[in-house]
Design a protein around this motif. Sequence first.
Motif, PDB file in Angstrom:
ATOM      1  N   THR A 195      10.975  43.223 -10.266  1.00 15.18           N
ATOM      2  CA  THR A 195      11.240  44.633 -10.557  1.00 15.18           C
ATOM      3  C   THR A 195      12.746  44.811 -10.568  1.00 15.18           C
ATOM      4  O   THR A 195      13.447  44.340  -9.667  1.00 15.18           O
ATOM      5  N   PHE A 196      13.237  45.506 -11.608  1.00 14.28           N
ATOM      6  CA  PHE A 196      14.678  45.691 -11.728  1.00 14.28           C
ATOM      7  C   PHE A 196      14.997  47.102 -12.197  1.00 14.28           C
ATOM      8  O   PHE A 196      14.149  47.810 -12.746  1.00 14.28           O
ATOM      9  N   ASP A 197      16.238  47.485 -11.956  1.00 17.76           N
ATOM     10  CA  ASP A 197      16.756  48.800 -12.310  1.00 17.76           C
ATOM     11  C   ASP A 197      17.151  48.791 -13.784  1.00 17.76           C
ATOM     12  O   ASP A 197      18.126  48.143 -14.158  1.00 17.76           O
ATOM     13  N   THR A 198      16.397  49.508 -14.617  1.00 13.94           N
ATOM     14  CA  THR A 198      16.687  49.533 -16.052  1.00 13.94           C
ATOM     15  C   THR A 198      17.956  50.324 -16.369  1.00 13.94           C
ATOM     16  O   THR A 198      18.480  50.224 -17.478  1.00 13.94           O
ATOM     17  N   LEU A 199      18.451  51.107 -15.405  1.00 11.88           N
ATOM     18  CA  LEU A 199      19.669  51.897 -15.618  1.00 11.88           C
ATOM     19  C   LEU A 199      20.932  51.153 -15.182  1.00 11.88           C
ATOM     20  O   LEU A 199      22.034  51.672 -15.349  1.00 11.88           O
ATOM     21  N   HIS A 200      20.770  49.959 -14.627  1.00  8.62           N
ATOM     22  CA  HIS A 200      21.940  49.164 -14.231  1.00  8.62           C
ATOM     23  C   HIS A 200      22.798  48.943 -15.476  1.00  8.62           C
ATOM     24  O   HIS A 200      22.276  48.603 -16.543  1.00  8.62           O
ATOM     25  N   PRO A 201      24.123  49.119 -15.367  1.00 10.44           N
ATOM     26  CA  PRO A 201      24.972  49.052 -16.559  1.00 10.44           C
ATOM     27  C   PRO A 201      24.963  47.704 -17.285  1.00 10.44           C
ATOM     28  O   PRO A 201      25.258  47.656 -18.480  1.00 10.44           O
ATOM     29  N   ASP A 202      24.617  46.617 -16.608  1.00 10.69           N
ATOM     30  CA  ASP A 202      24.643  45.303 -17.252  1.00 10.69           C
ATOM     31  C   ASP A 202      23.276  44.819 -17.727  1.00 10.69           C
ATOM     32  O   ASP A 202      23.177  43.745 -18.315  1.00 10.69           O
TER      33      ASP A 202
ATOM     34  N   ASP B 287      22.169  41.716  -9.530  1.00  8.46           N
ATOM     35  CA  ASP B 287      22.454  42.988  -8.864  1.00  8.46           C
ATOM     36  C   ASP B 287      21.466  44.085  -9.240  1.00  8.46           C
ATOM     37  O   ASP B 287      21.370  45.082  -8.532  1.00  8.46           O
ATOM     38  N   ALA B 288      20.761  43.925 -10.355  1.00  4.01           N
ATOM     39  CA  ALA B 288      19.803  44.949 -10.801  1.00  4.01           C
ATOM     40  C   ALA B 288      18.414  44.734 -10.201  1.00  4.01           C
ATOM     41  O   ALA B 288      17.553  45.616 -10.289  1.00  4.01           O
ATOM     42  N   ILE B 289      18.179  43.581  -9.577  1.00  6.21           N
ATOM     43  CA  ILE B 289      16.845  43.270  -9.046  1.00  6.21           C
ATOM     44  C   ILE B 289      16.558  44.124  -7.820  1.00  6.21           C
ATOM     45  O   ILE B 289      17.366  44.221  -6.901  1.00  6.21           O
ATOM     46  N   ILE B 290      15.382  44.742  -7.835  1.00  5.02           N
ATOM     47  CA  ILE B 290      14.922  45.556  -6.707  1.00  5.02           C
ATOM     48  C   ILE B 290      13.950  44.751  -5.850  1.00  5.02           C
ATOM     49  O   ILE B 290      14.045  44.759  -4.630  1.00  5.02           O
ATOM     50  N   THR B 291      13.005  44.060  -6.497  1.00  4.21           N
ATOM     51  CA  THR B 291      12.089  43.172  -5.769  1.00  4.21           C
ATOM     52  C   THR B 291      11.877  41.890  -6.553  1.00  4.21           C
ATOM     53  O   THR B 291      11.914  41.876  -7.785  1.00  4.21           O
TER      54      THR B 291
ATOM     55  N   GLY C 245       8.245  37.350  -0.791  1.00  2.00           N
ATOM     56  CA  GLY C 245       8.864  38.468  -1.489  1.00  2.00           C
ATOM     57  C   GLY C 245      10.179  38.874  -0.865  1.00  2.00           C
ATOM     58  O   GLY C 245      10.402  38.720   0.332  1.00  2.00           O
ATOM     59  N   LEU C 246      11.055  39.375  -1.724  1.00  2.00           N
ATOM     60  CA  LEU C 246      12.333  39.925  -1.293  1.00  2.00           C
ATOM     61  C   LEU C 246      12.444  41.335  -1.845  1.00  2.00           C
ATOM     62  O   LEU C 246      12.021  41.598  -2.967  1.00  2.00           O
ATOM     63  N   ARG C 247      13.008  42.232  -1.059  1.00  2.00           N
ATOM     64  CA  ARG C 247      13.224  43.614  -1.500  1.00  2.00           C
ATOM     65  C   ARG C 247      14.661  43.989  -1.191  1.00  2.00           C
ATOM     66  O   ARG C 247      15.119  43.833  -0.064  1.00  2.00           O
ATOM     67  N   PHE C 248      15.341  44.492  -2.207  1.00  2.00           N
ATOM     68  CA  PHE C 248      16.720  44.931  -2.058  1.00  2.00           C
ATOM     69  C   PHE C 248      16.737  46.447  -1.991  1.00  2.00           C
ATOM     70  O   PHE C 248      16.181  47.112  -2.855  1.00  2.00           O
ATOM     71  N   GLU C 249      17.351  46.972  -0.958  1.00  2.00           N
ATOM     72  CA  GLU C 249      17.473  48.421  -0.809  1.00  2.00           C
ATOM     73  C   GLU C 249      18.824  48.858  -1.354  1.00  2.00           C
ATOM     74  O   GLU C 249      19.815  48.150  -1.212  1.00  2.00           O
TER      75      GLU C 249
END
Length: 154
Positions: free
Chosen positions: A40-47, A98-102, A111-115
Amino acid sequence: MSQFIDYGNLMHDAMRGLIQKVLENVQRDGLPGSHHFFITFDTLHPDVEIADWLSDRYPGEMTVVMQNWFEGLDVTNDGFTVRMKFGGTPETLYIPYDAIITFVDPSVEFGLRFESQEHDDETEDADDAEAPMAEDVPQEPIEAEVVSLDSFRK
């Protein structure tokens, strides 16, 4: 020089390095056995680089599954590129670490989760209620489904 050791960011860097090493192995040798990944990743991450129709459909975050069909996996120090099918349509994605959330491999219950480490005052108040810390130590919450740093906090 900082007055404290930034364990939160150091741990995030280490976990992103682990993801990079896993993906480098998959790039070289393919997915072993029944291993597969939910990322799962942040689609709004600038890169992040994804097709416009995907970012329109998934404004905020998106989960991809690397299992049955993917190709062109190219792993770098900053992120990875992979070609996957969405509704039968192949698309190339670039996902910076840097955009990865899980990052989850359900075949081995890992599993890893980034807050997020950016908080406004309201969010910090809510976080303080979950994991109280000394007032003079900035809180940077980190949670993981398998590895939890909360047990090391006092």
